[in-house]
Scaffold this motif. Sequence first.
Motif, PDB file in Angstrom:
ATOM      1  N   ASN A 284      -4.272  21.618   0.332  1.00 40.36           N
ATOM      2  CA  ASN A 284      -2.821  21.508   0.476  1.00 40.36           C
ATOM      3  C   ASN A 284      -2.408  20.195   1.135  1.00 40.36           C
ATOM      4  OD1 ASN A 284      -2.298  23.950  -0.746  1.00 40.36           O
ATOM      5  ND2 ASN A 284      -2.098  25.088   1.158  1.00 40.36           N
TER       6      ASN A 284
ATOM      7  N   ILE B 155       2.948  25.746  -0.901  1.00 39.42           N
ATOM      8  CA  ILE B 155       1.623  25.602  -0.285  1.00 39.42           C
ATOM      9  C   ILE B 155       1.368  26.690   0.762  1.00 39.42           C
ATOM     10  CG2 ILE B 155       1.486  23.139  -0.768  1.00 39.42           C
ATOM     11  CD1 ILE B 155       2.240  22.550   2.102  1.00 39.42           C
ATOM     12  N   THR B 156       2.428  27.160   1.442  1.00 35.62           N
ATOM     13  CA  THR B 156       2.233  28.259   2.395  1.00 35.62           C
ATOM     14  C   THR B 156       2.004  29.570   1.652  1.00 35.62           C
ATOM     15  OG1 THR B 156       3.791  27.114   3.862  1.00 35.62           O
ATOM     16  CG2 THR B 156       3.085  29.313   4.505  1.00 35.62           C
TER      17      THR B 156
ATOM     18  N   ALA C 285       2.828  18.555   4.742  1.00 31.31           N
ATOM     19  CA  ALA C 285       1.965  19.735   4.562  1.00 31.31           C
ATOM     20  C   ALA C 285       1.807  20.512   5.860  1.00 31.31           C
ATOM     21  CB  ALA C 285       0.600  19.320   4.006  1.00 31.31           C
TER      22      ALA C 285
ATOM     23  N   MET D   6       2.904  23.939   6.656  1.00 26.75           N
ATOM     24  CA  MET D   6       2.474  25.331   6.433  1.00 26.75           C
ATOM     25  C   MET D   6       2.524  26.156   7.708  1.00 26.75           C
ATOM     26  SD  MET D   6      -0.921  24.570   4.097  1.00 26.75           S
ATOM     27  CE  MET D   6      -1.389  23.118   5.038  1.00 26.75           C
TER      28      MET D   6
ATOM     29  N   GLU E  58       6.717  23.064   0.731  1.00 26.50           N
ATOM     30  CA  GLU E  58       6.238  23.861   1.868  1.00 26.50           C
ATOM     31  C   GLU E  58       6.160  25.340   1.509  1.00 26.50           C
ATOM     32  OE1 GLU E  58       5.083  23.169   4.964  1.00 26.50           O
ATOM     33  OE2 GLU E  58       5.071  21.072   4.359  1.00 26.50           O
TER      34      GLU E  58
ATOM     35  N   ALA F 142      -0.047  17.555  -0.744  1.00 24.35           N
ATOM     36  CA  ALA F 142       1.321  17.754  -0.258  1.00 24.35           C
ATOM     37  C   ALA F 142       1.644  16.927   0.974  1.00 24.35           C
ATOM     38  CB  ALA F 142       1.566  19.234   0.043  1.00 24.35           C
TER      39      ALA F 142
ATOM     40  N   TYR G 150       0.434  29.777  -1.182  1.00 21.26           N
ATOM     41  CA  TYR G 150      -0.967  29.638  -1.586  1.00 21.26           C
ATOM     42  C   TYR G 150      -1.905  29.966  -0.428  1.00 21.26           C
ATOM     43  CZ  TYR G 150      -5.122  27.153  -3.399  1.00 21.26           C
ATOM     44  OH  TYR G 150      -6.379  26.804  -3.813  1.00 21.26           O
ATOM     45  N   LEU G 151      -1.596  29.428   0.759  1.00 23.49           N
ATOM     46  CA  LEU G 151      -2.437  29.662   1.932  1.00 23.49           C
ATOM     47  C   LEU G 151      -2.479  31.141   2.294  1.00 23.49           C
ATOM     48  CD1 LEU G 151      -4.076  28.670   4.384  1.00 23.49           C
ATOM     49  CD2 LEU G 151      -1.894  28.310   5.572  1.00 23.49           C
TER      50      LEU G 151
ATOM     51  N   SER H 296      -6.982  15.010   5.678  1.00 25.41           N
ATOM     52  CA  SER H 296      -7.057  16.321   5.023  1.00 25.41           C
ATOM     53  C   SER H 296      -8.324  17.057   5.422  1.00 25.41           C
ATOM     54  CB  SER H 296      -7.009  16.146   3.501  1.00 25.41           C
ATOM     55  OG  SER H 296      -5.865  15.436   3.096  1.00 25.41           O
TER      56      SER H 296
ATOM     57  N   THR I 107      -8.561  25.719   1.650  1.00 18.29           N
ATOM     58  CA  THR I 107      -7.188  25.791   1.158  1.00 18.29           C
ATOM     59  C   THR I 107      -6.284  24.834   1.916  1.00 18.29           C
ATOM     60  OG1 THR I 107      -7.509  28.121   0.585  1.00 18.29           O
ATOM     61  CG2 THR I 107      -5.238  27.331   0.698  1.00 18.29           C
TER      62      THR I 107
END
Length: 276
Positions: A204, A171-172, A214, A216, A168, A208, A174-175, A82, A200
Amino acid sequence: MAEIDGTIGNGNHGGVVLDIKDDRPPPSSNLTKEDSDLYFSVPFMQKLVAEIVGTYFLIFAGCSSVAVNLNFEKVVTHPGISIVWGLAVMVLVYSLGHISGAHFNPAVTLAFATCKRFPWKQVPAYVACQVIGSTLAAGTIRLIFQGKQDHFTGTLPAGSDLQSFVVEFIITFYLMFVISGVATDNRAIGELAGLAVGSTVLLNVMFAGPISGASMNPARSLGPAIVSHEYRGIWIYMVAPVLGAQAGAWVYNLIRYTDKPLREITKSASFLKSKA
């Protein structure tokens, strides 16, 4: 550093236009100078190279951490993976954001285009370069880790397709919501864009990653899939990030209302604007 203007067709950029001497109207006379410069200007080619290089190093760093973790007794660990993804994004935003906008992600490019912060005619070239960079990176990793060390470093659903699709998308969303806030709103501290976006991504991937990988990023999933011929669930990573990014950008636009003018960003939707 001097600010790089993303406007295609600006004479100061050394755009090259074909000089046709014939008195008769050429077959392409309906094209504007801006359209011609799109394909022949040096600045635009620089942006495309930056997207290839940036996407290559992003995917190489992130997927290499996955490969090393699988081959060397989990030495990197999931939190370590991560961190690698987050730091890679942060470093590349700061190093290439002022050139191409540091998209490295077809979902981000499409979201900026639908919000009229990126020219639609540049989208196909950007997306193609992002996929090329990702595929080259995945190919390099496969050359390095051969035989028993050849593990698939792409993304696969750990549970049901629906579960991964929803994750997906979220989290995308959010990004892209964060990107819209730090990159396009003059009330945000633009100099911290790289840190905010990288953090971020780190968050994620942290929660995720075990569920969906994860991604994204359609290019992040497509490159390794092409190299390894592993297409299980690939539709999830093509559709969910695109929809999530669209939703994230539009929702931020709905809540961003202010009487103050928005930050004037370049047509490349740059995360960072250097000042002369």
